[in-house]
Motif scaffolding. Structure first.
Motif, PDB file in Angstrom:
ATOM      1  N   LEU A 106       0.831  -1.204   0.000  1.00  0.00           N
ATOM      2  CA  LEU A 106       0.000   0.000   0.000  1.00  0.00           C
ATOM      3  C   LEU A 106       0.867   1.257   0.000  1.00  0.00           C
ATOM      4  O   LEU A 106       0.616   2.195  -0.759  1.00  0.00           O
ATOM      5  CB  LEU A 106      -0.950  -0.005   1.203  1.00  0.00           C
ATOM      6  CG  LEU A 106      -1.888   1.183   1.313  1.00  0.00           C
ATOM      7  CD1 LEU A 106      -2.837   1.248   0.118  1.00  0.00           C
ATOM      8  CD2 LEU A 106      -2.688   1.110   2.613  1.00  0.00           C
ATOM      9  N   SER A 107       1.904   1.277   0.816  1.00  0.00           N
ATOM     10  CA  SER A 107       2.787   2.446   0.872  1.00  0.00           C
ATOM     11  C   SER A 107       3.552   2.635  -0.418  1.00  0.00           C
ATOM     12  O   SER A 107       3.724   3.765  -0.893  1.00  0.00           O
ATOM     13  CB  SER A 107       3.777   2.295   2.038  1.00  0.00           C
ATOM     14  OG  SER A 107       3.085   2.322   3.256  1.00  0.00           O
ATOM     15  N   ARG A 108       4.005   1.549  -1.025  1.00  0.00           N
ATOM     16  CA  ARG A 108       4.726   1.657  -2.293  1.00  0.00           C
ATOM     17  C   ARG A 108       3.797   2.166  -3.399  1.00  0.00           C
ATOM     18  O   ARG A 108       4.197   2.974  -4.235  1.00  0.00           O
ATOM     19  CB  ARG A 108       5.349   0.318  -2.680  1.00  0.00           C
ATOM     20  CG  ARG A 108       6.538  -0.035  -1.763  1.00  0.00           C
ATOM     21  CD  ARG A 108       7.204  -1.336  -2.164  1.00  0.00           C
ATOM     22  NE  ARG A 108       6.302  -2.447  -1.867  1.00  0.00           N
ATOM     23  CZ  ARG A 108       6.228  -3.572  -2.553  1.00  0.00           C
ATOM     24  NH1 ARG A 108       6.978  -3.772  -3.613  1.00  0.00           N
ATOM     25  NH2 ARG A 108       5.390  -4.531  -2.198  1.00  0.00           N
ATOM     26  N   VAL A 109       2.550   1.715  -3.387  1.00  0.00           N
ATOM     27  CA  VAL A 109       1.577   2.195  -4.374  1.00  0.00           C
ATOM     28  C   VAL A 109       1.295   3.681  -4.138  1.00  0.00           C
ATOM     29  O   VAL A 109       1.243   4.465  -5.094  1.00  0.00           O
ATOM     30  CB  VAL A 109       0.280   1.348  -4.334  1.00  0.00           C
ATOM     31  CG1 VAL A 109      -0.857   2.035  -5.081  1.00  0.00           C
ATOM     32  CG2 VAL A 109       0.539  -0.042  -4.911  1.00  0.00           C
ATOM     33  N   ALA A 110       1.124   4.078  -2.883  1.00  0.00           N
ATOM     34  CA  ALA A 110       0.871   5.495  -2.584  1.00  0.00           C
ATOM     35  C   ALA A 110       2.024   6.365  -3.078  1.00  0.00           C
ATOM     36  O   ALA A 110       1.796   7.429  -3.683  1.00  0.00           O
ATOM     37  CB  ALA A 110       0.660   5.683  -1.087  1.00  0.00           C
ATOM     38  N   ALA A 111       3.259   5.927  -2.866  1.00  0.00           N
ATOM     39  CA  ALA A 111       4.419   6.693  -3.334  1.00  0.00           C
ATOM     40  C   ALA A 111       4.436   6.749  -4.860  1.00  0.00           C
ATOM     41  O   ALA A 111       4.748   7.791  -5.447  1.00  0.00           O
ATOM     42  CB  ALA A 111       5.708   6.078  -2.798  1.00  0.00           C
ATOM     43  N   ALA A 112       4.082   5.646  -5.514  1.00  0.00           N
ATOM     44  CA  ALA A 112       4.048   5.612  -6.986  1.00  0.00           C
ATOM     45  C   ALA A 112       2.982   6.557  -7.527  1.00  0.00           C
ATOM     46  O   ALA A 112       3.212   7.265  -8.523  1.00  0.00           O
ATOM     47  CB  ALA A 112       3.802   4.190  -7.476  1.00  0.00           C
ATOM     48  N   VAL A 113       1.815   6.594  -6.885  1.00  0.00           N
ATOM     49  CA  VAL A 113       0.750   7.499  -7.319  1.00  0.00           C
ATOM     50  C   VAL A 113       1.201   8.950  -7.150  1.00  0.00           C
ATOM     51  O   VAL A 113       1.051   9.771  -8.060  1.00  0.00           O
ATOM     52  CB  VAL A 113      -0.568   7.234  -6.555  1.00  0.00           C
ATOM     53  CG1 VAL A 113      -1.586   8.336  -6.816  1.00  0.00           C
ATOM     54  CG2 VAL A 113      -1.143   5.872  -6.925  1.00  0.00           C
TER      55      VAL A 113
END
Length: 180
Positions: A106-113
């Motif tokens: 979830l955190s990696r996706v948030a950073a990617a977004v």
């Protein structure tokens, strides 16, 4: 399913996650140990990962101008649980978003977004228009109006369906004219 090159930067993670399930066959690579390992997931984390995947798919469908294929938790609600910080490199002063949490999906996706929004590339990550596909792809078309993950597969199928429907409609109208 796309023959396109992967999305740029962190969007490749999102594209890869969304594409872990083949909607046509139902095959889900997250069901395998190897598939889970690609994202650092345990079996306990699967329900949350699948929820995130489908929220991402709904958002990518919206980028392409389509409604979600089923009700999902809004992506913003999920990403709110993954706060980010801005890091600044001491040597070059380059700024980047980084997860506060230690590397969860979830955190990696948030950073990617966040990275994609900043770069102006977020809205180019889309889901295929084909109802039996919805594969994620990065729209590299000049105008940003791509509709299918693959013109050779999904695009060709859609055009053939439209052609057949038009041909059937014309045949029906000719029959009606003869009957008049």
């Amino acid at each position: 399913m796309s023959e396109r090159s992967p999305a740029p930067g962190g969007l490749a993670l999102i594209e890869s996650l969304v594409n872990t399930v083949d909607l046509e066959s139902g095959a889900d690579s997250l069901d395998t140990e190897e598939g889970r390992a690609r994202f650092g997931l345990t079996e306990d984390a699967l329900p949350a990962a699948r929820q995130l995947r489908e929220s991402l798919r709904a958002t990518l469908l919206a980028h392409a101008g389509h409604p979600p294929h089923r009700p999902v938790t809004p992506l913003g609600e999920l990403l709110a649980a993954a706060p980010l910080v801005i890091t600044v490199g001491p040597a070059d002063g380059a700024a980047a978003f980084a997860p506060v949490e230690d590397g969860s999906l979830l955190s990696r996706v948030a950073a990617a977004v966040a990275e994609a929004v900043t770069a102006g590339t977020w809205s180019r990550l889309k889901a295929c228009e084909a109802a039996d596909c919805h594969w994620a792809y990065y729209d590299r078309s000049p105008a940003g109006r791509g509709r299918w993950c693959s013109m050779q597969v999904c695009g060709a199928r859609a055009k053939m369906r439209r052609y057949r429907a038009n041909a059937a409609g014309q045949k029906g109208s000719e029959t009606n004219k003869k009957g008049s």
